[in-house]
Design an enzyme around this catalytic site. Structure first.
Site, PDB file in Angstrom:
ATOM      1  CD  GLN A  68       0.232 -71.742 -26.876  1.00 19.33           C
ATOM      2  OE1 GLN A  68       1.272 -71.124 -27.122  1.00 19.33           O
ATOM      3  NE2 GLN A  68      -0.179 -71.962 -25.641  1.00 19.33           N
ATOM      4  CB  CYS A 122      -1.250 -68.595 -26.887  1.00 20.25           C
ATOM      5  SG  CYS A 122      -1.940 -67.192 -27.788  1.00 20.25           S
ATOM      6  NE  ARG A 135       6.700 -66.942 -33.932  1.00 17.19           N
ATOM      7  CZ  ARG A 135       5.674 -67.000 -33.085  1.00 17.19           C
ATOM      8  NH1 ARG A 135       5.279 -68.158 -32.617  1.00 17.19           N
ATOM      9  NH2 ARG A 135       5.040 -65.908 -32.705  1.00 17.19           N
ATOM     10  CG  HIS A 149       0.563 -71.843 -32.264  1.00 13.40           C
ATOM     11  ND1 HIS A 149       1.822 -72.405 -32.246  1.00 13.40           N
ATOM     12  CD2 HIS A 149       0.644 -70.730 -31.476  1.00 13.40           C
ATOM     13  CE1 HIS A 149       2.621 -71.670 -31.512  1.00 13.40           C
ATOM     14  NE2 HIS A 149       1.942 -70.643 -31.039  1.00 13.40           N
ATOM     15  NE  ARG A 173       4.452 -73.372 -27.653  1.00 15.68           N
ATOM     16  CZ  ARG A 173       4.810 -72.318 -28.394  1.00 15.68           C
ATOM     17  NH1 ARG A 173       4.478 -71.087 -27.998  1.00 15.68           N
ATOM     18  NH2 ARG A 173       5.464 -72.476 -29.526  1.00 15.68           N
ATOM     19  CG  ASP A 223      -4.447 -65.220 -29.310  1.00 16.30           C
ATOM     20  OD1 ASP A 223      -3.540 -64.559 -28.767  1.00 16.30           O
ATOM     21  OD2 ASP A 223      -4.300 -65.804 -30.400  1.00 16.30           O
TER      22      ASP A 223
END
Length: 333
Positions: free
Chosen positions: A138, A273, A108, A135, A317, A232
């Site tokens: 996600q 997210c 990450r 991502h 997730r 987001d």
């Protein structure tokens, strides 16, 4: 059709067929049912994974750790202070070392090229936990959440993303929607429109799957008939210096109760997210307000409403990451 993902890496969902993505989602649903039933897992018994974090996280770290440990794997966490990764040792050399210790590597951080180098040199599956341009775990969690809450086939669903339509979350949603035949609308200012090459790649996939991939600048037009409205934060990690400009550009795309109602669908769900600025109960939101900037990308009324499924996404997730670990390290359940 038989799907075997053992030994592969998850760098971007654009590397996978619709059938392979469907397999991961089905496996995630199965593993979630297993966890809810209290069945102890051992699908990763004797395996070990390492988590490499350049960027801090709550959900990604916890999801990978719990997912791995639920199925019997050991986990090592390394942040920039705990290793020489990319500092006194090259990424390629670190990958070669870690590949001899571990059965899988999660990364990450910032640069997509880093996760690609890890996959190139480690010899073990590598998982993209987030980069500046993608991502994928996600997106899997988002579509799993969509399937749980919208009672129609994915091919009949419309997902609208309002905000910075060329950030990593918007891109991964474009990718998975184009692969699975979903109607995706990105809505934001022209200054933050998707890159032409990303749009072209998604449109090419959409031709094969029947997906609709669109971009527009009018949020009230975009959300009509939406089954899911997604947003987001306006400045990603490392972009805090851009907040004044982003507030100017993106305030018209804030998800308010009025915009949500404009979908005309009482069953429309709200997605995010996380983390989210939906009130001023964080240091950053309060500090920016004191400077004259309201950085809330969604109203508290929407975020806390029964239509909000953001915490379902957060939980999912873990379930989708577990499916990825099982599929790529073990080869399936």
């Amino acid at each position: 059709m038989s799907v075997n993902l053992k030994g592969r890496s998850l760098l971007t969902l654009m590397d996978f067929t619709p059938e392979e993505i469907r397999y991961l989602l089905d496996l995630a649903h199965e593993l979630k049912r297993k966890k809810k039933a209290g069945i102890k897992g051992d699908l990763l018994s004797g395996k070990n994974i390492v988590l490499l974090f350049e960027k801090t996280s709550t959900r990604t770290r916890c999801a990978f750790e719990v997912a791995a440990m639920d199925e019997g794997a050991g986990v090592t966490f390394l942040d920039p202070k705990a290793s020489q990764f990319g500092k006194k040792e090259s990424i390629a050399d670190s990958a070669r070392v870690l590949g001899r210790f571990y059965d899988g590597i999660e990364f990450r951080g910032y640069d997509q090229r880093t996760v690609e180098l890890l996959a190139e040199y480690s010899g073990v599956p590598v998982f993209n936990g987030l980069t500046d341009s993608d991502h994928p775990t996600q997106a899997l969690a988002d579509i799993m959440t969509l399937e749980e809450n919208v009672k129609k086939p994915l091919s009949e669903c419309k997902l609208v993303f309002c905000g910075d339509t060329r950030n990593n979350v918007a891109y991964c949603l474009m990718y998975i929607c184009s692969k699975l035949g979903i109607h995706y609308v990105g809505c934001g200012p022209r200054e933050l429109a998707p890159a032409a090459e990303v749009m072209a790649a998604c449109l090419a996939e959409a031709e094969k799957t029947g997906a609709v991939i669109e971009y527009c600048c009018d949020p009230y037009e975009a959300v009509k008939g939406a089954d899911a409205l997604y947003t987001d934060i306006w400045a990603s990690m490392g972009e805090e210096h851009l907040i004044p400009e982003r507030v100017r550009l993106l305030s018209p795309y804030k998800v308010t109760s009025g915009l949500f109602a404009a979908a005309g669908n009482p069953d429309c769900i709200f997605m995010h997210c996380l983390p989210s600025f939906h009130d001023f109960n964080t240091d950053m939101a309060a500090e920016q307000l004191a400077l004259g900037y309201d950085i809330r990308e969604v109203d508290d009324e929407v975020f806390c409403s029964p239509n909000s499924k953001v915490f379902d996404e957060a939980e999912n997730r873990m379930h989708t990451i577990k499916a990825v670990l099982v599929a790529f390290i073990r080869g399936g359940a």
